[in-house]
Design an enzyme around this catalytic site. Structure first.
Site, PDB file in Angstrom:
ATOM      1  N   ALA A 201      50.799  32.096 -42.390  1.00 18.71           N
ATOM      2  CA  ALA A 201      49.737  32.727 -42.700  1.00 18.71           C
ATOM      3  C   ALA A 201      49.094  33.558 -41.550  1.00 18.71           C
ATOM      4  O   ALA A 201      48.743  34.609 -41.824  1.00 18.71           O
ATOM      5  CB  ALA A 201      48.635  32.148 -43.271  1.00 18.71           C
TER       6      ALA A 201
ATOM      7  N   PRO B 283      50.599  27.224 -38.901  1.00 10.88           N
ATOM      8  CA  PRO B 283      49.736  26.448 -40.022  1.00 10.88           C
ATOM      9  C   PRO B 283      50.546  26.066 -41.286  1.00 10.88           C
ATOM     10  O   PRO B 283      51.220  26.847 -41.834  1.00 10.88           O
ATOM     11  CB  PRO B 283      48.518  27.429 -40.277  1.00 10.88           C
ATOM     12  CG  PRO B 283      48.922  28.664 -40.151  1.00 10.88           C
ATOM     13  CD  PRO B 283      49.761  28.398 -38.768  1.00 10.88           C
ATOM     14  N   ASN B 284      50.520  24.846 -41.856  1.00  9.68           N
ATOM     15  CA  ASN B 284      50.915  24.389 -43.191  1.00  9.68           C
ATOM     16  C   ASN B 284      52.322  23.970 -43.069  1.00  9.68           C
ATOM     17  O   ASN B 284      53.048  23.333 -44.077  1.00  9.68           O
ATOM     18  CB  ASN B 284      50.452  25.115 -44.282  1.00  9.68           C
ATOM     19  CG  ASN B 284      48.781  25.468 -44.268  1.00  9.68           C
ATOM     20  OD1 ASN B 284      48.252  24.256 -44.275  1.00  9.68           O
ATOM     21  ND2 ASN B 284      48.422  26.469 -44.241  1.00  9.68           N
TER      22      ASN B 284
ATOM     23  N   ARG C 198      56.772  38.694 -52.489  1.00  9.35           N
ATOM     24  CA  ARG C 198      55.592  37.839 -52.677  1.00  9.35           C
ATOM     25  C   ARG C 198      54.371  38.694 -53.036  1.00  9.35           C
ATOM     26  O   ARG C 198      54.398  40.000 -53.174  1.00  9.35           O
ATOM     27  CB  ARG C 198      55.650  36.765 -51.908  1.00  9.35           C
ATOM     28  CG  ARG C 198      56.575  35.787 -52.094  1.00  9.35           C
ATOM     29  CD  ARG C 198      56.533  34.625 -51.108  1.00  9.35           C
ATOM     30  NE  ARG C 198      55.359  33.910 -51.269  1.00  9.35           N
ATOM     31  CZ  ARG C 198      54.732  32.879 -50.527  1.00  9.35           C
ATOM     32  NH1 ARG C 198      55.258  32.723 -49.349  1.00  9.35           N
ATOM     33  NH2 ARG C 198      54.052  32.187 -50.875  1.00  9.35           N
TER      34      ARG C 198
ATOM     35  N   ASN D  22      57.763  30.856 -36.744  1.00 10.59           N
ATOM     36  CA  ASN D  22      57.328  31.147 -38.066  1.00 10.59           C
ATOM     37  C   ASN D  22      55.800  30.728 -37.860  1.00 10.59           C
ATOM     38  O   ASN D  22      55.264  29.494 -37.659  1.00 10.59           O
ATOM     39  CB  ASN D  22      57.945  30.094 -38.889  1.00 10.59           C
ATOM     40  CG  ASN D  22      57.365  30.311 -40.332  1.00 10.59           C
ATOM     41  OD1 ASN D  22      56.524  31.065 -40.548  1.00 10.59           O
ATOM     42  ND2 ASN D  22      58.088  29.742 -41.264  1.00 10.59           N
TER      43      ASN D  22
ATOM     44  N   GLU E  15      60.582  36.673 -35.711  1.00 12.34           N
ATOM     45  CA  GLU E  15      60.013  36.060 -36.683  1.00 12.34           C
ATOM     46  C   GLU E  15      60.673  35.650 -37.677  1.00 12.34           C
ATOM     47  O   GLU E  15      61.565  36.198 -38.126  1.00 12.34           O
ATOM     48  CB  GLU E  15      58.938  37.517 -37.106  1.00 12.34           C
ATOM     49  CG  GLU E  15      57.952  37.025 -38.268  1.00 12.34           C
ATOM     50  CD  GLU E  15      57.144  38.188 -38.796  1.00 12.34           C
ATOM     51  OE1 GLU E  15      56.955  38.907 -38.025  1.00 12.34           O
ATOM     52  OE2 GLU E  15      56.989  38.250 -40.187  1.00 12.34           O
TER      53      GLU E  15
ATOM     54  N   ARG F 259      54.889  20.673 -49.710  1.00 10.95           N
ATOM     55  CA  ARG F 259      54.078  21.835 -49.930  1.00 10.95           C
ATOM     56  C   ARG F 259      54.806  22.967 -50.855  1.00 10.95           C
ATOM     57  O   ARG F 259      55.917  23.438 -50.503  1.00 10.95           O
ATOM     58  CB  ARG F 259      53.703  22.553 -48.517  1.00 10.95           C
ATOM     59  CG  ARG F 259      53.191  23.845 -48.842  1.00 10.95           C
ATOM     60  CD  ARG F 259      53.275  24.459 -47.443  1.00 10.95           C
ATOM     61  NE  ARG F 259      52.554  25.862 -47.470  1.00 10.95           N
ATOM     62  CZ  ARG F 259      52.635  26.897 -46.431  1.00 10.95           C
ATOM     63  NH1 ARG F 259      53.574  26.658 -45.415  1.00 10.95           N
ATOM     64  NH2 ARG F 259      51.821  27.828 -46.976  1.00 10.95           N
TER      65      ARG F 259
ATOM     66  N   HIS G  32      60.838  33.369 -41.696  1.00 13.22           N
ATOM     67  CA  HIS G  32      60.014  32.973 -42.790  1.00 13.22           C
ATOM     68  C   HIS G  32      61.014  32.288 -43.628  1.00 13.22           C
ATOM     69  O   HIS G  32      62.192  32.742 -43.798  1.00 13.22           O
ATOM     70  CB  HIS G  32      59.215  34.013 -43.617  1.00 13.22           C
ATOM     71  CG  HIS G  32      58.349  34.744 -42.655  1.00 13.22           C
ATOM     72  ND1 HIS G  32      57.214  34.209 -42.306  1.00 13.22           N
ATOM     73  CD2 HIS G  32      58.328  36.032 -42.113  1.00 13.22           C
ATOM     74  CE1 HIS G  32      56.544  34.960 -41.656  1.00 13.22           C
ATOM     75  NE2 HIS G  32      57.189  36.146 -41.473  1.00 13.22           N
TER      76      HIS G  32
ATOM     77  N   TYR H 154      58.965  26.823 -51.140  1.00 15.99           N
ATOM     78  CA  TYR H 154      59.596  26.519 -49.822  1.00 15.99           C
ATOM     79  C   TYR H 154      60.495  25.667 -49.610  1.00 15.99           C
ATOM     80  O   TYR H 154      61.002  25.002 -48.592  1.00 15.99           O
ATOM     81  CB  TYR H 154      58.497  26.203 -48.848  1.00 15.99           C
ATOM     82  CG  TYR H 154      57.122  27.022 -48.749  1.00 15.99           C
ATOM     83  CD1 TYR H 154      57.359  28.445 -48.034  1.00 15.99           C
ATOM     84  CD2 TYR H 154      55.834  26.870 -49.074  1.00 15.99           C
ATOM     85  CE1 TYR H 154      56.524  29.439 -48.002  1.00 15.99           C
ATOM     86  CE2 TYR H 154      54.926  27.824 -48.945  1.00 15.99           C
ATOM     87  CZ  TYR H 154      55.351  29.158 -48.355  1.00 15.99           C
ATOM     88  OH  TYR H 154      54.496  30.265 -48.309  1.00 15.99           O
TER      89      TYR H 154
HETATM   90  C1  DQA Z   1      55.667  31.568 -44.354  1.00 18.78           C
HETATM   91  C2  DQA Z   1      55.460  32.565 -45.525  1.00 18.78           C
HETATM   92  C3  DQA Z   1      53.888  33.021 -45.275  1.00 18.78           C
HETATM   93  O1  DQA Z   1      53.366  34.152 -45.814  1.00 18.78           O
HETATM   94  C4  DQA Z   1      52.867  31.846 -45.543  1.00 18.78           C
HETATM   95  O2  DQA Z   1      51.760  31.974 -45.065  1.00 18.78           O
HETATM   96  C5  DQA Z   1      53.713  30.685 -44.901  1.00 18.78           C
HETATM   97  C6  DQA Z   1      55.208  30.319 -44.891  1.00 18.78           C
HETATM   98  C7  DQA Z   1      57.253  31.343 -44.974  1.00 18.78           C
HETATM   99  O3  DQA Z   1      58.044  30.586 -44.193  1.00 18.78           O
HETATM  100  O4  DQA Z   1      57.915  31.659 -45.915  1.00 18.78           O
HETATM  101  O5  DQA Z   1      52.873  29.299 -44.622  1.00 18.78           O
HETATM  102  O6  DQA Z   1      55.871  31.843 -43.000  1.00 18.78           O
END
Ligand code: DQA
Length: 146
Positions: A76, A9-10, A106, A73, A97, A17, A99, A22
């Site tokens: 959240a 998501p996102n 954070r 990735n 995984e 964003r 990020h 990011y």
């Molecule tokens: C993220 C880190 C997550 O905590 C966050 O919710 C994201 C992006 C990252 O790529 O840094 O959506 O996965």
């Protein structure tokens, strides 16, 4: 070797964003860079993004037999999703995984990953490079197995 690249998501909003967290690179640009690296290393990738947990679960299920590894990735959902963890455990494909941000630097709630225990490893904090490092790690890991 076939690698499924999943974004949760996102992450479709990357580039716009919260750029202070990011960066300004879009998801399409990250996927293009990954595609170039994959070609260089002689592997194939397929990139997908969804904002929906169930869709991600279905894609993980479908990866069995169709892909050799997953680069993920989960955004959240990393911190909340038992369903995604169970899906990864069920298919048993080597998964990394990923990020962009350093989740450990954070908020407290980002320091816990539901997924990490069923992944080969976690790469966090290197921006778009996190994805490229993860692809190299997956390939190296797979080749050292065979
Ligand atoms: C993220 C880190 C997550 O905590 C966050 O919710 C994201 C992006 C990252 O790529 O840094 O959506 O996965």
């Amino acid at each position: 070797m076939r690698v499924l690249v999943l974004n949760g998501p996102n992450l479709n909003l990357l580039g716009h964003r919260e750029p202070h967290l990011y960066g300004s690179t879009t998801l399409a640009e990250i996927e293009a860079r990954l595609g170039e690296l994959a070609a260089e290393l002689g592997v194939t990738i397929e990139c997908r993004q969804s904002n929906h947990e169930g869709v991600l679960v279905d894609w993980i299920h479908g990866a069995k037999g169709a892909f050799d590894a997953i680069l993920f990735n989960a955004g959240a959902y990393t911190h909340t999703s038992i369903a995604l963890r169970d899906a990864l455990a069920a298919v048993g494909l080597p998964t990394i995984e990923v990020h962009l941000s350093n989740v450990h630097a954070r908020e407290e709630f980002r320091r816990h990953s539901m997924l990490a225990p069923v992944c080969r490893g976690v790469i966090s904090g290197f921006g778009p490079l996190s994805y490229l490092l993860a692809l190299r790690a997956l390939i190296d890991n797979k080749r050292s197995e065979s």
